[in-house]
Design a protein around this motif. Structure first.
Motif, mmCIF file in Angstrom:
data_model
loop_
_atom_site.group_PDB
_atom_site.id
_atom_site.type_symbol
_atom_site.label_atom_id
_atom_site.label_comp_id
_atom_site.label_asym_id
_atom_site.label_seq_id
_atom_site.Cartn_x
_atom_site.Cartn_y
_atom_site.Cartn_z
ATOM 1 N N ILE A 438 0.848 -1.205 0.000
ATOM 2 C CA ILE A 438 0.000 0.000 0.000
ATOM 3 C C ILE A 438 0.874 1.242 0.000
ATOM 4 C CG2 ILE A 438 -1.674 1.324 1.354
ATOM 5 C CD1 ILE A 438 -2.786 -1.357 2.365
ATOM 6 N N GLU A 439 1.927 1.215 0.840
ATOM 7 C CA GLU A 439 2.811 2.376 0.944
ATOM 8 C C GLU A 439 3.550 2.643 -0.355
ATOM 9 O OE1 GLU A 439 6.561 3.900 3.713
ATOM 10 O OE2 GLU A 439 5.400 2.121 4.285
ATOM 11 N N ASN A 440 3.895 1.575 -1.089
ATOM 12 C CA ASN A 440 4.610 1.737 -2.358
ATOM 13 C C ASN A 440 3.680 2.033 -3.533
ATOM 14 O OD1 ASN A 440 6.987 1.157 -1.002
ATOM 15 N ND2 ASN A 440 6.936 -1.032 -1.542
ATOM 16 N N GLY A 441 2.373 2.082 -3.270
ATOM 17 C CA GLY A 441 1.418 2.371 -4.316
ATOM 18 C C GLY A 441 1.120 1.213 -5.240
ATOM 19 N N ASP A 444 -4.174 -0.362 -4.432
ATOM 20 C CA ASP A 444 -4.990 0.829 -4.167
ATOM 21 C C ASP A 444 -5.582 0.755 -2.763
ATOM 22 O OD1 ASP A 444 -7.999 -0.210 -4.385
ATOM 23 O OD2 ASP A 444 -6.809 -1.199 -5.940
ATOM 24 N N ASP A 445 -6.000 1.900 -2.242
ATOM 25 C CA ASP A 445 -6.465 1.997 -0.860
ATOM 26 C C ASP A 445 -7.675 1.112 -0.590
ATOM 27 O OD1 ASP A 445 -4.474 3.728 -0.240
ATOM 28 O OD2 ASP A 445 -5.681 5.547 -0.504
ATOM 29 N N ARG A 446 -8.615 1.062 -1.517
ATOM 30 C CA ARG A 446 -9.837 0.279 -1.291
ATOM 31 C C ARG A 446 -9.523 -1.215 -1.148
ATOM 32 N NH1 ARG A 446 -15.120 0.007 -5.322
ATOM 33 N NH2 ARG A 446 -16.307 -1.515 -4.062
#
Length: 524
Positions: A438-441, A444-446
């Motif tokens: 998540i931190e590295n993209g 996605d957040d969802r």
């Protein structure tokens, strides 16, 4: 035995297996005892053919998968930690038992030649840990005891079967001490080298196979590819099979792909259960043959021989564990000393010396006719071996639970706690990796929130399981999970019966629910 007779015997074996499974849990009697008794009863039913199995069928049909399975699912790290007690039992005690039993049999049955006596001694020398381990796991006995008993079984099968092969060879070939030592070196070195080569080749092949069915077929062929050629080359087929199984079992589940592991394990569990059980049923079916050959006064030497051998092997084992174990303090460079085992643990190990399927397979594979092996005495040999198996199972398996409780070795919760702690660690590792993604993209957040919620809920359930009282809350939790899985199964079947889902979807959901079913996921 004709094909029709073989088919009838197969049906009888399956029927006896099903009946014994139902009766065993209700009566509290070990499966093996019921299998022999029910097999003997079935032998007197009208239309059941008389059983005299060809020794080659037992040798090739039963032994390779039995010894391979034991080697494949061994515990090398734990066995290494207890290498001294395991080796002393598996090599030292098995060898001593083989020759002491041979002496006893020569005294009780003087017509038996030395080579034949050693062969029968090798048949009853190896232990069968199935009954003992199931009792220990049910009572949550300390892990170390079970590890030593299991580790001993892996090696003592190979030791006993190697002695058996050499003894059978001595029945037809003049043996001198020098020739015997040379043959032993050849049999052992050749078997080990060939088995490791088979394991290496099989591991490379399995890495390239993705199809679960093909993986299982290769796993079934492996013990036979190790056993048969090694035996034909004059090496130890048993050692080759053990080495191949051990090599593969210590390398990532034998290179099985994740999709193959569940069906692969299930296949092997069913296969080994059927093979072991069939040997006990076949012994029962041979009761009429044994009864016909042991007529009149011939019964008494056989009964005396069985009683003497059973008494000797149990006395030897108890003496060995209580008095030979502590001598390890004098061994140079020992890793684990026997004196670190309390006398209560040594007594439990000593009382876990049941004999089982391997002993039956060995004696059934003995040549029917050879110098020192009169064909008319085959019933005597079968009776002695079968009675020893029967006595040790009935005497030790029936009393082991009470002994473990009296010794204070029952109700250890070590396995459950280790299992829960391991699950907790792997879920925490998954959560940490999810945070990195998540931190590295990369996620996605969802999606990240959804998976984080799933894993956090799972982690909470695991933590609850670790903290619960094993006698109350866990039982209630398991009961609730069983009920919820049962409800889901009923729902999906109603959907299928109404035509809202296909049979393929029904099977897929059933497989998913199998993974949620606590009765399937439980350890031990």
């Amino acid at each position: 035995m004709g094909s029709e007779s073989l088919f009838i015997v197969g049906l009888v074996i399956m029927a006896v297996l099903l009946l014994s499974r139902g009766l065993s849990s209700r009566l509290g009697i070990p499966d093996a005892i019921l299998l022999v008794v029910l097999g003997a009863a079935a032998a007197f039913l009208p239309g059941i053919p008389e059983i005299e199995l060809p020794p080659e069928l037992v040798l090739l049909g039963f032994l390779p998968p039995l010894v391979y399975y034991a080697a494949f699912f061994s515990s090398p790290r734990e066995a290494k930690a207890d290498a001294v007690p395991i080796t002393t039992l598996a090599i030292g005690l098995t060898t001593v038992t083989t020759f002491v039993v041979a002496v006893v049999l020569r005294w009780v049955l003087p017509d038996l030649g030395w080579a034949a006596a050693v062969a029968l001694g090798a048949a009853v020398a190896p232990t069968d840990p199935v009954a003992a381990i199931s009792i220990m796991k049910r009572l949550n006995a300390p892990n170390r005891i079970a590890t030593i008993v299991e580790g001993e079984n892996l090696i003592n099968d190979a030791v006993a079967l190697t002695a058996f092969v050499l003894a059978v060879e001595a029945l037809t070939t003049p043996f001198t001490v020098g020739h015997g030592i040379a043959r032993l070196a050849e049999v052992v070195a050749g078997g080990v080298a060939y088995g490791l080569a088979v394991g290496f080749i099989a591991s490379r092949l399995r890495r390239r196979i993705r199809d679960p069915a093909s993986q299982i077929i290769v796993s079934l062929l492996t013990p036979y590819l190790a056993f048969v050629p090694a035996d034909e080359l004059g090496f130890s087929g048993v050692l080759a099979t053990v080495c191949a199984g051990f090599y593969l079992g210590t390398r990532g589940e034998g290179m099985l792909q994740p999709a193959s592991r569940l069906p692969g394990h299930l296949f092997w569990q069913v296969l080994i259960f059927v093979l072991e059980s069939a040997l006990f049923v076949l012994l029962g079916l041979e009761v009429p043959v044994i009864g016909r050959e042991l007529t009149g006064s011939a019964w008494w030497p056989a009964i005396l021989g069985a009683a003497a051998v059973a008494a000797v092997i149990m006395a030897l084992r108890l003496t060995w564990t209580q008095f030979v174990f502590p001598l390890s303090r004098y061994l140079p460079g020992r890793h684990v000393a026997f004196d670190h085992l309390h006398w209560r643990e040594r007594l439990a190990i000593g009382w876990s010396g049941m004999r089982g399927a391997i002993s039956l397979a060995i004696v059934l594979s003995l040549p029917v006719s050879a110098p020192g092996l009169a064909p008319e005495r085959r019933g005597e040999r079968l009776f002695v071996t079968g009675a020893v198996v029967f006595i040790t199972l009935l005497g030790c398996a029936a009393t082991l639970p009470g002994l473990l409780r009296r010794l204070g070795l029952a109700e250890s919760d070590q396995v459950r706690i280790q299992y829960q702690e391991a699950r907790k660690a792997v879920v925490e590792a998954a959560l940490a990796r999810l945070d990195e993604l998540i931190e590295n993209g990369e996620v996605d957040d969802r999606t990240g929130r959804t998976f984080r919620q799933l894993y956090e809920d799972l982690l909470d359930r695991i933590r609850t399981g670790i903290d619960e009282d094993p006698d109350e809350e866990v039982t209630d939790s398991l009961g609730l999970r069983r009920e919820l899985v049962r409800t889901q199964r009923e729902k999906v079947r109603r959907l299928y019966s109404k035509g809202r889902i296909s049979a393929e979807v029904l099977r897929a959901v059933d497989r998913w629910l199998d993974l949620e079913d606590p009765d399937i996921r439980e350890v031990g």
